[in-house]
Structures are given as structure tokens and as C-alpha cells.
Design an enzyme around this catalytic site. Structure first.
Site, PDB file in Angstrom:
ATOM      1  N   SER A   1       1.044  -1.417  -0.161  1.00 38.67           N
ATOM      2  CA  SER A   1       0.103   0.383   0.110  1.00 38.67           C
ATOM      3  C   SER A   1       0.876   1.125   0.476  1.00 38.67           C
ATOM      4  O   SER A   1       2.094   1.112   0.378  1.00 38.67           O
ATOM      5  CB  SER A   1      -0.786   0.046   1.299  1.00 38.67           C
ATOM      6  N   LYS A   2       0.644   2.389  -0.770  1.00 32.27           N
ATOM      7  CA  LYS A   2       0.807   3.874  -0.413  1.00 32.27           C
ATOM      8  C   LYS A   2       0.401   4.899  -0.299  1.00 32.27           C
ATOM      9  O   LYS A   2      -1.035   4.682  -0.206  1.00 32.27           O
ATOM     10  CB  LYS A   2       1.638   3.635  -1.194  1.00 32.27           C
ATOM     11  N   GLY A   3       0.662   6.075   1.134  1.00 26.39           N
ATOM     12  CA  GLY A   3      -0.543   7.003   1.013  1.00 26.39           C
ATOM     13  C   GLY A   3       0.597   8.593   0.552  1.00 26.39           C
ATOM     14  O   GLY A   3       1.628   8.512   0.323  1.00 26.39           O
TER      15      GLY A   3
END
Ligand code: NAD
Length: 439
Positions: free
Chosen positions: A128-130
Site C-alpha cells: 500500500s502507499k499514501g
């Protein structure tokens, strides 16, 4: 269950060609950089069309508006993203960056890279990444805290030790992780340390996390030199980026006997063919913040650093620095990618022709996420390891993963990057096949 997701199919006959390839044409588009490597590996694996489609789409993309009251009383609204690319092997794992140039494509690519990276080192996480589009240099500490807490509450549904575990990335650090952990814990009404990694040691962080990426990259350089039969003692190394990854890699590589002949940061590059004194450079940066002005080495250009005659080049700064424009000039025998995405897909071909041995990012910088995994395990077990245990386990995972990627490369006669993608896609695909498709 459609035929393409069959749990018994091992050699599917139909491979898929990406229908919308033309949408991603730019060499420096990070999603394109990821997807063109993915396509090649998927083709070599004869990945069936159904799985191909599943794996090229992020599971979930969240876009949020983050209103923040500035210190002067004005309210500004920032756009934030959180992308869960895959959670099939375990909770999403990936950092959060605060930067003006964050885009959804970039966050998607980084979330995909995290998926492949966790699978390469075989830890039970997805990817995931944000990110939030903002310029944190213009924020006071109190504004940064308000931004972090509001963004955390906006993406609360995705977060959790069993679903999605953030970590620091560009312009976020231990302090920001502490605010995320506190905000999440206040909502849950009890302390949840395992919701983020890269925390301060006092509140559940792991010993060795801060040095883990640079230490892991050093192990990758050592393994690459061994395979190319180049002695580590006296091997000349040029390093782009002198932050967490670059400076720690420089320190450890110097200890292993390498000669660090060039380093750079955003302020400029330095060169000394006899080898720089890394401790002295670290002391200079502590006092002056940047490398520029360091008096005991020659100032050179970034291009000169990247094309310096040396055994190893470690790009450890930003994306897209080795491109079709400069790849032909690179003289290093080995490139070890400390940064995420420093090499474009077009440059890969040129480096291959020049027989440069490239240790890809998803292997070379996986030491960081590996020790993040250790942190999550320690938080969940409530039992903390000493530094020696952390470093020994990191060493054994990095060496084993390098071996597995190199073996895959030999078996299929491909470079390490394609092999790393093949290994990780195979691992993610295997779990998809076992789990089947929930209808
Ligand atoms: P950092 O902010 O600590 O350091 C970045 C360094 O790069 C700084 O020295 C900066 O001055 C320099 N830099 C920035 N732009 C540059 C340019 N155009 N030319 C030369 N130098 C430039 O960041 P970091 O944590 O060291 O991360 C570096 C890279 O490694 C990023 O791609 C990051 O995604 C990746 N990475 C970091 C970790 C980690 O644990 N920190 C883990 C995996 C991957």
C-alpha cells in the site's frame, strides 16, 4: 470461479496484453515504469489473463480532502490518497509521503512496488502507499500535527494492524508516525502500537529500523560484488543521495572496505578519487545541513557523479535519475538501487546491453520493510528483540532473497530486475490461486 482463477491451472495458455498501454506513455510515469516491468515478468511466467487483470489493478484507492486550520486562522484543504494495491498475502504495507508533487499514479505505482517488494523478501504483507499533496516546508509543527491527524482519521477505515500498516516516507518521520498511532489509538479506545512502523523506540519502534535500508543495501552490494567476482576491499562506490539510505549505506560500505569516491545531495555532488571520509562528511552535514561547501573534496556535477568510473553506483535519492538520456554514459559495473524507481524502463535496455549488473529497488532497498515487519511482529508479540537479533535476521533474509532472485535469473536467463518481478508475481499469484476468487 471463472476458469482463469482455477486453483489447479499451472500453465495457462492465454497470456494477456495490456489493452490500455497507450494511456501510460511517458518514460518517467512511475505507474508505467512499474507496469512495463510487470508486463515482461507476467509474460515470461505465462500468467493467465484473469490473474493478470487482477494483479494490474489496485484493490482500493481512497481519495480524501483534508481540511487544516493554519496558524493564522485560515482553513486550507489538501488532497490525500491511500492506495491498497494488494492485501492477498497479508495487510497492506507502505509509507506515507507529504510532498507537493504527489499524484495518484505515483501512489499507485509505489503501492504496487511495495506488493512486489514484500513478496521478494517473502514477508507476509501486501502493498500500500499514501500521500498528501502539500509542501510541509511551509507548515509549522502544530499545522503538521493537525494535517497528520485529520488525514489519519480520513483514512481510518483502511488502517489497522491486520489491514493496512503505514510507515515513514518522504517528509514523514518518527514524529508523524507517533501522531498517526495516537490518533488511531484514540479512535479505537486503546493503544494500538502495531498500526504503524518506523515509530520512536520508546513507543514500540524496533531497534535497527532507522539503519535498516542502508544496511540492507550494503548487503545487496556485497552479494552483487561477490557474484561479479569483484573484491569488496577497494571497490569504488558513487552514491547519489546522502539522506537516510545514502548516508547509512556510505557508512557501512566504507566499513566493509569500499572506497566512497563520490556522494551527492540536493545541494550538489562531491568527488575524491582517493576516497572520501564518510564520518567527516556526516559531521559536515550535521553542522551545515547540506554537502555543498565541504572543503576537502572536488565539487562535481550530478551527471559526473552518475557517470563516474567506479565499481558500484548507488542511486539513493529520487525516482527517474537513470534514463535513456544518460544510461549509455554510465561506467559503473554494478548499480544497486537504494531509491525506489531510480531507473526508467527505457534505461534498463541500455544497461543490459552494457552488461551492467543492476540490483533492482524491490530487492536492494527491501531491508527497510523487512525491519518494519520485525517491528510489527514485536509489537504484536509484546516482546522486543536486541539489536544483534534484528541485524542477524535482516542479514539472513537479504542474503536468502538475493540468492533466490539470482537463481531465478539464471534459470530464465533474465536480468535481476525481471527475476525479482517474476519471483514476487509468482508468490502473489500462488496465493491468489490457493484462495480462489470470492464471488
Ligand atoms: P531522505 O529524505 O532521508 O534523503 C534523500 C536524499 O536525497 C537527501 O540527501 C537529498 O538531499 C537527496 N536528494 C534529493 N533530490 C536529489 C537530487 N535531485 N539529486 C541528488 N540528491 C538528491 O530520503 P531516504 O529515506 O534516504 O530515501 C531515499 C530514497 O530511498 C527514496 O526513493 C525512498 O523512497 C527510498 N527508500 C527509503 C527507505 C527508508 O527506509 N528510508 C526504504 C526504501 C526505499
Amino acid at each position: 470461479m471463472p476458469p482463469s482463477m482455477s486453483t489447479t491451472e499451472t500453465h495457462p495458455t492465454q497470456t494477456a496484453i495490456r489493452g490500455d498501454k497507450d494511456t501510460f506513455l511517458s518514460e518517467d510515469n512511475p505507474f508505467e515504469a512499474m507496469m512495463s516491468r510487470f508486463d515482461r515478468a507476467a509474460d515470461l511466467l505465462h500468467l493467465d489473463a484473469g490473474l493478470y487483470s487482477v494483479l494490474r489493478h489496485p484493490e482500493k484507492q481512497v481519495i480524501v480532502s483534508v481540511p487544516v486550520q493554519r496558524d493564522n486562522g485560515n482553513v486550507e484543504v489538501f488532497t490525500g490518497y491511500r492506495v491498497l494495491y494488494s492485501t492477498v498475502r497479508g495487510p497492506g504495507k507502505g509509507g506515507i509521503r507529504f510532498a507537493p508533487n504527489v499524484t495518484l499514479d505515483e501512489v499507485k505505482a509505489l503501492a504496487a512496488w511495495m506488493t512486489w517488494k514484500c513478496a521478494v523478501v517473502n514477508i507476509p504483507f501486501g502493498g500500500s502507499k499514501g500521500g498528501v499533496i502539500c509542501d510541509p516546508d511551509t507548515f509549522s509543527n502544530a499545522e503538521l500535527e493537525r494535517l497528520t491527524r485529520r488525514y489519519t482519521s480520513a483514512i481510518m477505515e483502511t488502517l489497522g494492524p491486520d489491514s493496512d500498516v503505514p510507515a515513514p516516507d518522504i517528509n514523514t518521520n518518527e514524529r508523524v508516525m507517533a501522531w498517526i498511532m495516537d490518533t488511531y489509538s484514540m479512535h479505537k479506545r486503546h493503544t494500538v502500537t502495531a498500526v504503524v512502523t518506523g515509530k520512536p523506540i520508546e513507543m514500540g519502534g524496533s531497534l535497527g529500523r532507522r539503519e535498516a535500508t542502508g544496511r540492507g543495501s550494503t548487503i545487496a552490494v556485497r552479494e552483487a560484488l561477490r557474484r561479479r567476482e569483484i573484491p569488496i576491499h577497494g571497490a569504488r562506490v558513487a552514491i547519489q543521495g546522502f539522506g537516510n539510505v545514502g548516508s547509512i549505506a556510505a557508512k557501512h560500505l566504507e566499513r566493509e572496505g569500499c572506497s566512497i569516491i563520490a556522494v551527492s545531495d540536493v545541494s550538489g555532488a562531491l568527488y575524491d578519487k582517493r576516497g572520501l571520509d564518510v564520518e567527516d562528511l556526516l559531521a559536515w552535514v550535521r553542522n551545515h545541513r547540506f554537502l555543498s561547501g565541504y572543503p576537502k573534496a572536488e565539487a562535481v556535477t550530478e551527471h559526473e557523479l552518475l557517470t563516474a568510473e567506479c565499481e558500484v553506483l548507488v542511486p539513493a535519492a529520487v525516482e527517474n535519475v537513470i534514463t535513456s538520456k544518460n544510461a549509455a554514459d554510465i561506467r559503473a559495473k554494478i548499480i544497486c538501487e537504494g531509491a525506489n524507481g531510480p531507473t526508467t524502463a527505457n534505461a534498463d535496455r541500455i544497461l543490459d546491453e552494457k552488461d551492467i549488473y543492476v540490483v533492482p529497488d524491490i530487492l536492494a532497498n527491501a531491508g527497510g520493510v523487512t525491519v518494519s515487519y520485525f517491528e510489527w511482529v514485536q509489537d504484536r508479540g509484546g516482546y522486543f528483540w536486541d539489536l544483534e537479533t534484528v541485524n542477524q535476521r535482516l542479514e539472513s533474509i537479504m542474503v536468502r532473497s538475493f540468492d533466490e532472485v539470482a537463481t531465478m535469473a539464471e534459470r530464465h536467463n533474465v536480468n535481476l530486475r525481471t527475476a525479482a518481478y517474476m519471483l514476487s508475481i509468482e508468490r502473489v499469484a500462488a496465493v491468489h490461486r490457493l484462495r480462489g476468487l470470492y464471488a
